[in-house]
Motif scaffolding. Structure first.
Motif, PDB file in Angstrom:
ATOM      1  N   TYR A   1       3.088   5.710   0.226  1.00 52.95           N
ATOM      2  CA  TYR A   1       2.457   4.369   0.774  1.00 52.95           C
ATOM      3  C   TYR A   1       1.239   3.907  -0.040  1.00 52.95           C
ATOM      4  CZ  TYR A   1       6.122   4.579   4.584  1.00 52.95           C
ATOM      5  OH  TYR A   1       7.296   4.701   5.031  1.00 52.95           O
TER       6      TYR A   1
ATOM      7  N   TRP B   1      -5.672  -2.803  12.097  1.00 54.64           N
ATOM      8  CA  TRP B   1      -4.512  -3.303  12.301  1.00 54.64           C
ATOM      9  C   TRP B   1      -4.291  -3.641  13.931  1.00 54.64           C
ATOM     10  CZ3 TRP B   1      -0.913  -1.157  15.514  1.00 54.64           C
ATOM     11  CH2 TRP B   1      -1.078   0.282  15.951  1.00 54.64           C
TER      12      TRP B   1
ATOM     13  N   HIS C   1       0.015  -2.594   6.713  1.00 57.68           N
ATOM     14  CA  HIS C   1      -1.086  -2.584   5.906  1.00 57.68           C
ATOM     15  C   HIS C   1      -0.552  -1.951   4.570  1.00 57.68           C
ATOM     16  CE1 HIS C   1      -2.283   1.800   6.104  1.00 57.68           C
ATOM     17  NE2 HIS C   1      -1.943   1.731   7.516  1.00 57.68           N
TER      18      HIS C   1
ATOM     19  N   GLN D   1     -12.269   8.586   6.527  1.00 57.98           N
ATOM     20  CA  GLN D   1     -11.575   7.955   5.435  1.00 57.98           C
ATOM     21  C   GLN D   1     -12.692   7.509   4.430  1.00 57.98           C
ATOM     22  OE1 GLN D   1     -10.787   5.121   8.971  1.00 57.98           O
ATOM     23  NE2 GLN D   1      -9.107   4.305   7.587  1.00 57.98           N
TER      24      GLN D   1
ATOM     25  N   PHE E   1      -9.038   1.721   1.006  1.00 54.05           N
ATOM     26  CA  PHE E   1      -8.702   1.094  -0.139  1.00 54.05           C
ATOM     27  C   PHE E   1      -9.643   1.901  -1.263  1.00 54.05           C
ATOM     28  CE2 PHE E   1      -7.125  -3.147  -0.217  1.00 54.05           C
ATOM     29  CZ  PHE E   1      -7.104  -3.591   1.272  1.00 54.05           C
TER      30      PHE E   1
ATOM     31  N   TYR F   1       3.930  -2.015  -4.080  1.00 52.81           N
ATOM     32  CA  TYR F   1       3.788  -1.476  -2.704  1.00 52.81           C
ATOM     33  C   TYR F   1       4.894  -0.061  -2.900  1.00 52.81           C
ATOM     34  CZ  TYR F   1       8.331  -3.649  -1.466  1.00 52.81           C
ATOM     35  OH  TYR F   1       9.528  -4.056  -1.432  1.00 52.81           O
TER      36      TYR F   1
ATOM     37  N   TYR G   1      -1.978   4.715   2.677  1.00 51.08           N
ATOM     38  CA  TYR G   1      -1.676   5.167   4.129  1.00 51.08           C
ATOM     39  C   TYR G   1      -2.708   6.240   4.341  1.00 51.08           C
ATOM     40  CZ  TYR G   1       0.427   6.564   8.347  1.00 51.08           C
ATOM     41  OH  TYR G   1       1.044   7.072   9.716  1.00 51.08           O
TER      42      TYR G   1
ATOM     43  N   ASN H   1      -2.951   7.634  13.302  1.00 50.15           N
ATOM     44  CA  ASN H   1      -3.175   6.193  13.723  1.00 50.15           C
ATOM     45  C   ASN H   1      -2.844   4.998  12.819  1.00 50.15           C
ATOM     46  OD1 ASN H   1      -2.991   4.434  15.914  1.00 50.15           O
ATOM     47  ND2 ASN H   1      -4.831   4.281  16.113  1.00 50.15           N
ATOM     48  N   ASN H   2      -2.074   5.392  11.845  1.00 48.35           N
ATOM     49  CA  ASN H   2      -1.725   4.474  10.874  1.00 48.35           C
ATOM     50  C   ASN H   2      -3.008   3.702  10.373  1.00 48.35           C
ATOM     51  OD1 ASN H   2       0.150   2.533   9.429  1.00 48.35           O
ATOM     52  ND2 ASN H   2       0.088   1.096  11.160  1.00 48.35           N
ATOM     53  N   LEU H   3      -3.898   4.468   9.788  1.00 49.58           N
ATOM     54  CA  LEU H   3      -4.911   4.050   9.212  1.00 49.58           C
ATOM     55  C   LEU H   3      -4.910   3.751   7.563  1.00 49.58           C
ATOM     56  CD1 LEU H   3      -7.700   6.397  10.997  1.00 49.58           C
ATOM     57  CD2 LEU H   3      -6.786   3.887  11.792  1.00 49.58           C
ATOM     58  N   GLY H   4      -5.663   2.820   7.137  1.00 50.76           N
ATOM     59  CA  GLY H   4      -5.634   2.591   5.837  1.00 50.76           C
ATOM     60  C   GLY H   4      -6.847   2.736   5.170  1.00 50.76           C
TER      61      GLY H   4
ATOM     62  N   LEU I   1      -0.818  -8.959  -3.449  1.00 46.32           N
ATOM     63  CA  LEU I   1       0.024  -7.777  -3.436  1.00 46.32           C
ATOM     64  C   LEU I   1       1.048  -7.666  -4.883  1.00 46.32           C
ATOM     65  CD1 LEU I   1       1.069  -4.903  -2.027  1.00 46.32           C
ATOM     66  CD2 LEU I   1       2.809  -6.558  -1.255  1.00 46.32           C
TER      67      LEU I   1
ATOM     68  N   TRP J   1     -10.869  -2.082   4.485  1.00 49.78           N
ATOM     69  CA  TRP J   1      -9.930  -2.290   5.443  1.00 49.78           C
ATOM     70  C   TRP J   1     -10.687  -1.942   6.901  1.00 49.78           C
ATOM     71  CZ3 TRP J   1      -7.419   1.293   9.044  1.00 49.78           C
ATOM     72  CH2 TRP J   1      -6.357   0.556   9.557  1.00 49.78           C
TER      73      TRP J   1
ATOM     74  N   SER K   1      -0.342   1.090  -2.568  1.00 50.50           N
ATOM     75  CA  SER K   1      -0.189  -0.327  -3.121  1.00 50.50           C
ATOM     76  C   SER K   1      -1.050  -0.561  -3.877  1.00 50.50           C
ATOM     77  CB  SER K   1      -0.038  -1.013  -1.703  1.00 50.50           C
ATOM     78  OG  SER K   1      -1.104  -0.948  -0.696  1.00 50.50           O
TER      79      SER K   1
END
Lengths: 117, 111
Positions: free
Chosen positions: B34, A50, A101, B1, B102, B51, B93, B97-100, B48, A47, B36
């Protein structure tokens, strides 16, 4: 129906920049975030960040901070991802996906970016 | 991350169940509901499957289910079918700052 159509494959030299586009249709472009995810050949998903098409606000993974810029043109419902200072390790398929996301249900077809001298 | 940790592979015979784990930290998997899950067939874009830990998008068979305990999330595929053979990735999640992020991915083989 919701569609995300990405620009075509690119070949770039090390040190150059690449800008990939993602044209949205079938929904209100400004209502959902656009995310960018990349995948090197034979590797996992990564990722990148966004963008909120309404406000232009962005959030980038730490790994790409300073090298990636996500923008949009709301008049043509298109999002862009620009990656600079390319190196061979950036060779990958780049996907855009409609957010958030935490639930990316719609994906583009992917754009292969090859970095080679 | 840092990437979430998944087993590289899992397998089962048709009709059996397979469960894939996804381990993170209290800053991602353990801190938010959160998580997914995505299915990816070779040469295709991810799809997807789950989720918000356990919710299924419309069109996803109820053979796919998700759960979470502490810092580990799980995807269970019941009644395995040949078309379930694919790579599976978890995502979470990751705050700030709304980071993701995998997971490392798991290749599921239907024997």
């Amino acid at each position: 129906q919701v569609q995300l159509v990405q620009s075509g494959a690119e070949v770039k030299k090390p040190g150059a920049s690449v800008k990939v586009s993602c044209k949205a249709s079938g929904y209100t472009f400004t209502s959902y975030d656009i995310n960018w995810v990349r995948q090197a050949t034979g590797q996992g998903l990564e990722w990148m960040g966004w963008m909120n098409p309404n406000s232009g606000n962005t959030g980038y993974a730490q790994k790409f901070q300073g090298r990636v810029t996500m923008t949009r043109n709301t008049s043509i419902s298109t999002a862009y991802m620009e990656l600079s200072s390319l190196r061979s390790e950036d060779t990958a398929v780049y996907y855009c996906a409609r957010g958030p996301h935490t639930a990316m249900r719609y994906w583009g077809q992917g754009t292969l970016v090859t970095v080679s001298s | 991350q840092s990437a979430l940790t998944q087993p590289p592979s899992a397998s089962g015979s048709p009709g059996q169940s397979v469960t894939i784990s996804c381990t993170g930290t209290s800053s991602d998997v353990g801190g938010y509901n959160y998580v997914s899950w995505y299915q990816q067939h070779p040469g295709k874009a991810p799809k997807l499957m789950i989720y918000e830990v356990s919710k299924r998008p419309s069109g996803v068979p109820d053979r796919f289910s998700g759960s979470k305990s502490g810092n580990t999330a799980s995807l269970t595929v019941s009644g395995l079918q040949a078309e379930d053979e694919a790579d599976y990735y978890c995502s979470s999640y990751a705050g700030s700052n709304n980071l993701g992020v995998f997971g490392t991915g798991t290749k599921v083989t239907v024997l």
